[in-house]
Write a protein that holds these residues in place. Structure first.
Motif, PDB file in Angstrom:
ATOM      1  N   CYS A  64       0.832  -1.213   0.000  1.00  0.00           N
ATOM      2  CA  CYS A  64       0.000   0.000   0.000  1.00  0.00           C
ATOM      3  C   CYS A  64       0.863   1.258   0.000  1.00  0.00           C
ATOM      4  O   CYS A  64       0.608   2.211  -0.744  1.00  0.00           O
ATOM      5  CB  CYS A  64      -0.909  -0.017   1.228  1.00  0.00           C
ATOM      6  SG  CYS A  64      -2.195   1.251   1.204  1.00  0.00           S
ATOM      7  N   ASN A  65       1.907   1.260   0.824  1.00  0.00           N
ATOM      8  CA  ASN A  65       2.784   2.434   0.910  1.00  0.00           C
ATOM      9  C   ASN A  65       3.516   2.705  -0.403  1.00  0.00           C
ATOM     10  O   ASN A  65       3.887   3.839  -0.691  1.00  0.00           O
ATOM     11  CB  ASN A  65       3.794   2.252   2.038  1.00  0.00           C
ATOM     12  CG  ASN A  65       3.151   2.299   3.410  1.00  0.00           C
ATOM     13  OD1 ASN A  65       1.981   2.660   3.543  1.00  0.00           O
ATOM     14  ND2 ASN A  65       3.893   1.915   4.433  1.00  0.00           N
ATOM     15  N   ARG A  66       3.714   1.657  -1.175  1.00  0.00           N
ATOM     16  CA  ARG A  66       4.462   1.798  -2.432  1.00  0.00           C
ATOM     17  C   ARG A  66       3.565   2.182  -3.595  1.00  0.00           C
ATOM     18  O   ARG A  66       3.972   2.944  -4.480  1.00  0.00           O
ATOM     19  CB  ARG A  66       5.195   0.477  -2.737  1.00  0.00           C
ATOM     20  CG  ARG A  66       5.896   0.431  -4.088  1.00  0.00           C
ATOM     21  CD  ARG A  66       7.033   1.451  -4.164  1.00  0.00           C
ATOM     22  NE  ARG A  66       7.723   1.403  -5.437  1.00  0.00           N
ATOM     23  CZ  ARG A  66       7.324   2.027  -6.542  1.00  0.00           C
ATOM     24  NH1 ARG A  66       6.220   2.764  -6.509  1.00  0.00           N
ATOM     25  NH2 ARG A  66       8.033   1.938  -7.652  1.00  0.00           N
ATOM     26  N   HIS A  67       2.334   1.669  -3.630  1.00  0.00           N
ATOM     27  CA  HIS A  67       1.534   1.772  -4.850  1.00  0.00           C
ATOM     28  C   HIS A  67       0.273   2.642  -4.746  1.00  0.00           C
ATOM     29  O   HIS A  67      -0.325   2.948  -5.776  1.00  0.00           O
ATOM     30  CB  HIS A  67       1.118   0.372  -5.319  1.00  0.00           C
ATOM     31  CG  HIS A  67       2.266  -0.467  -5.791  1.00  0.00           C
ATOM     32  ND1 HIS A  67       2.881  -0.268  -7.005  1.00  0.00           N
ATOM     33  CD2 HIS A  67       2.914  -1.496  -5.195  1.00  0.00           C
ATOM     34  CE1 HIS A  67       3.856  -1.157  -7.161  1.00  0.00           C
ATOM     35  NE2 HIS A  67       3.905  -1.908  -6.070  1.00  0.00           N
ATOM     36  N   HIS A  68      -0.128   3.016  -3.546  1.00  0.00           N
ATOM     37  CA  HIS A  68      -1.389   3.737  -3.433  1.00  0.00           C
ATOM     38  C   HIS A  68      -1.202   5.160  -2.928  1.00  0.00           C
ATOM     39  O   HIS A  68      -0.202   5.483  -2.287  1.00  0.00           O
ATOM     40  CB  HIS A  68      -2.348   2.950  -2.526  1.00  0.00           C
ATOM     41  CG  HIS A  68      -2.723   1.616  -3.098  1.00  0.00           C
ATOM     42  ND1 HIS A  68      -2.784   0.458  -2.359  1.00  0.00           N
ATOM     43  CD2 HIS A  68      -3.022   1.259  -4.378  1.00  0.00           C
ATOM     44  CE1 HIS A  68      -3.128  -0.546  -3.131  1.00  0.00           C
ATOM     45  NE2 HIS A  68      -3.269  -0.090  -4.359  1.00  0.00           N
ATOM     46  N   SER A  69      -2.193   5.987  -3.218  1.00  0.00           N
ATOM     47  CA  SER A  69      -2.118   7.405  -2.876  1.00  0.00           C
ATOM     48  C   SER A  69      -2.175   7.605  -1.362  1.00  0.00           C
ATOM     49  O   SER A  69      -2.611   6.719  -0.609  1.00  0.00           O
ATOM     50  CB  SER A  69      -3.270   8.167  -3.529  1.00  0.00           C
ATOM     51  OG  SER A  69      -4.506   7.802  -2.932  1.00  0.00           O
TER      52      SER A  69
END
Length: 248
Positions: free
Chosen positions: A151-156
């Motif tokens: 989540c930290n890598r790919h989402h806003s």
């Protein structure tokens, strides 16, 4: 005063303890100690030996990884659904993460000795009830940790904030959180300005209300529609693994 506080709490307020057979809970209750967890309290330091495990009832504990330069990011949260200190029964005894109290409340503390004794209690070739439950919980926790990294890598930032708010709400009895934007930014490992902008978007959409470190969720369904799939993956895995224990 201590007796009054103790009367308001019960080990079954922790979902893991509540999932155990009554005879095991009765055995553990002889050694469980109800403790207060103030905001910011450190349960264990990075690489430090663990002497206890903690079963939160109303508190929420944040597991952080601290970098060499002092920066840190939350890798998982633990509330009334779980236990803090899995290294005790997984055999490692230490962990590179740091455990601090994110939301003040209470928990039951159990000494390492009694945790290991119960964890290793098994019948024949079968896993013991405690061992089976805690191994399943550990798998669910690993899912949360890995999904947080994704989540930290790919989402806003807005999606991350919605995920974090929803997971926190799942561990609380109300829709109100006491949390500053600065602390949330530290949890997510992002700039405070990003959290300010994301929270402002949610407030303008009438999904939350924010004032002086207090966040009130006004429309949970709206947060769920704006979050990424990570929240649902984590929630589904916890439900699948822990409900499976009770359905055996």
């Amino acid at each position: 005063m201590i007796a009054i506080i103790a009367a308001q709490h019960n080990p079954n307020q922790n979902h893991l303890l509540a999932a155990l057979p009554p005879e095991i809970v009765a055995r553990l209750c002889e050694h469980l100690e109800l403790i207060s967890m103030p905001l910011g309290d450190v349960l264990y330091e990075s690489s430090g030996p663990l002497q206890h495990v903690y079963f939160p009832t109303t508190a929420i504990v944040s597991l952080h990884y601290v970098m060499e330069n002092g920066a840190s990011t939350e890798i998982a949260g633990v509330g009334n659904e779980g236990v803090v200190g899995i290294a005790v029964f997984m055999g490692g005894n230490t962990t590179p993460s740091l455990a601090t109290v994110q939301t003040a409340g209470y928990a039951y503390r159990l000494k390492k000795r009694w945790m290991l004794e119960e964890f290793n209690r098994a019948g024949g070739r079968r896993l013991g009830a405690v061992q089976n439950l805690l191994l399943r919980y550990t798998q669910a926790l690993m899912t949360q940790i890995s999904q947080t990294a994704v989540c930290n890598r790919h989402h806003s930032i807005e999606q991350q904030l919605c995920r974090w708010l929803l997971l926190t709400l799942d561990r609380l009895p109300s829709n109100e959180l006491t949390m500053t934007q600065e602390l949330i930014a530290s949890m997510l490992g992002v700039r405070r300005e990003g959290i300010t902008e994301a929270a402002g978007n949610l407030q303008r959409a009438s999904l939350i209300s924010y004032r002086r470190g207090h966040i009130t969720v006004l429309e949970r369904s709206g947060l769920e529609s704006r979050t990424c799939e990570c929240y649902h993956v984590v929630k589904k895995e916890f439900h699948r693994l822990l409900c499976a224990v009770g359905n055996r």
